[in-house]
Design a protein around this motif. Structure first.
Motif, short mmCIF file in Angstrom:
data_model
loop_
_atom_site.label_atom_id
_atom_site.label_comp_id
_atom_site.label_asym_id
_atom_site.label_seq_id
_atom_site.Cartn_x
_atom_site.Cartn_y
_atom_site.Cartn_z
N PRO A 78 0.88 -1.26 -0.02
CA PRO A 78 -0.10 0.16 0.10
C PRO A 78 0.82 1.26 -0.16
CG PRO A 78 -0.88 -1.72 1.63
CD PRO A 78 0.34 -2.25 1.13
N ALA A 79 1.97 1.40 0.77
CA ALA A 79 2.45 2.77 0.75
C ALA A 79 3.19 2.99 -0.37
CB ALA A 79 3.59 2.33 1.88
N LEU A 80 3.96 1.77 -1.16
CA LEU A 80 4.72 1.99 -2.26
C LEU A 80 3.46 2.40 -3.45
CD1 LEU A 80 7.46 1.96 -3.66
CD2 LEU A 80 7.39 -0.49 -3.82
N ARG A 81 2.53 1.70 -3.33
CA ARG A 81 1.43 1.94 -4.51
C ARG A 81 0.90 3.50 -4.48
NH1 ARG A 81 -1.92 -2.12 -3.30
NH2 ARG A 81 -2.85 -1.14 -1.74
N ALA A 82 0.75 3.74 -3.18
CA ALA A 82 0.56 5.38 -2.88
C ALA A 82 1.42 6.34 -3.30
CB ALA A 82 0.20 5.72 -1.65
N TYR A 83 2.54 5.97 -3.28
CA TYR A 83 3.80 6.68 -3.81
C TYR A 83 3.78 7.00 -5.37
CZ TYR A 83 8.35 8.27 -5.31
OH TYR A 83 9.57 8.67 -6.03
N TRP A 84 3.48 5.83 -6.10
CA TRP A 84 3.48 5.71 -7.38
C TRP A 84 2.25 6.21 -8.04
CZ3 TRP A 84 7.64 6.20 -10.32
CH2 TRP A 84 8.78 5.21 -9.61
N LEU A 85 1.06 6.30 -7.21
CA LEU A 85 0.00 6.65 -7.63
C LEU A 85 -0.49 8.40 -7.37
CD1 LEU A 85 -2.59 3.74 -6.80
CD2 LEU A 85 -1.71 4.72 -9.07
N GLY A 86 0.75 8.73 -6.40
CA GLY A 86 0.68 10.13 -6.51
C GLY A 86 0.09 10.63 -5.34
N VAL A 87 -0.45 9.74 -4.50
CA VAL A 87 -1.44 10.09 -3.21
C VAL A 87 -0.21 10.94 -2.47
CG1 VAL A 87 -2.36 9.47 -1.27
CG2 VAL A 87 -2.65 7.84 -3.26
N VAL A 88 -0.98 12.18 -2.14
CA VAL A 88 -0.08 13.26 -1.37
C VAL A 88 -0.53 13.66 -0.09
CG1 VAL A 88 1.16 14.16 -3.52
CG2 VAL A 88 -1.20 15.27 -2.63
#
Length: 173
Positions: free
Chosen positions: A43-53
């Protein structure tokens, strides 16, 4: 590792045999990482690549969602470009006749992209293993988990490579 500018806009990176093994291993991992389906990432890595800021609970505002979508699109494009660079470097190594030291000549743009790729690996390790700034400052002997300890060491070595490459640019006489 050494990094020298041999003419304006062109750099020569040299790696000892041990550094070459480390860099090739890092490039191989990055190649797999850039090919991985984002939906299968932690989840944390997915959020990084999906641009979750933002971690604010609830749905983001329309403006924030648009910014996140733009960031996700940019990062998706970067992943494709960086994968091509990984493949190019691995191919260059296979074709090289001199491997100790292994030397790679790159443009400033390619060097900067390589720096970003090394930082991608650092970010991925930190996010996958939950490594914090406090962990990076801790005595390694106090980190009980061997996987986390190895991750901290890899992040540290990659940071050293980044500083070596930036050094000639930062410390101009």
């Amino acid at each position: 590792m050494t990094s020298e500018q041999f003419e304006p806009g062109h750099w020569r990176l040299s790696f000892t045999e041990v550094e070459t093994d480390f860099v090739l291993n890092t490039l191989a991992r990055l190649g797999r990482h850039y090919q991985e389906d984002i939906t299968h990432m932690p989840p944390a890595l997915r959020a990084y690549w999906l641009g979750v800021v933002s971690r604010t609970p609830g749905a983001p505002s329309k403006e924030l969602r648009e910014l996140q979508d733009d960031l996700a699109d940019a990062r998706t494009e970067l992943r494709s470009e960086r994968l091509a660079l990984v493949e190019s470097w691995l191919r260059e190594y296979e074709l090289s006749e001199e491997r100790n030291p292994w030397q790679v000549e790159v443009t400033t743009e390619e060097r900067d992209e390589f720096l970003s790729m090394l930082n991608d690996r650092r970010m991925a390790l930190a996010l996958e293993l939950g490594i914090t700034e406090n962990d990076m400052e801790a005595d390694l002997g106090q980190i009980g988990n061997e996987t986390r300890r190895n991750g901290i060491l890899e992040i540290d070595v990659l940071g050293h490579f980044i500083l070596v490459m930036l050094g000639p640019q930062i410390h101009r006489p």
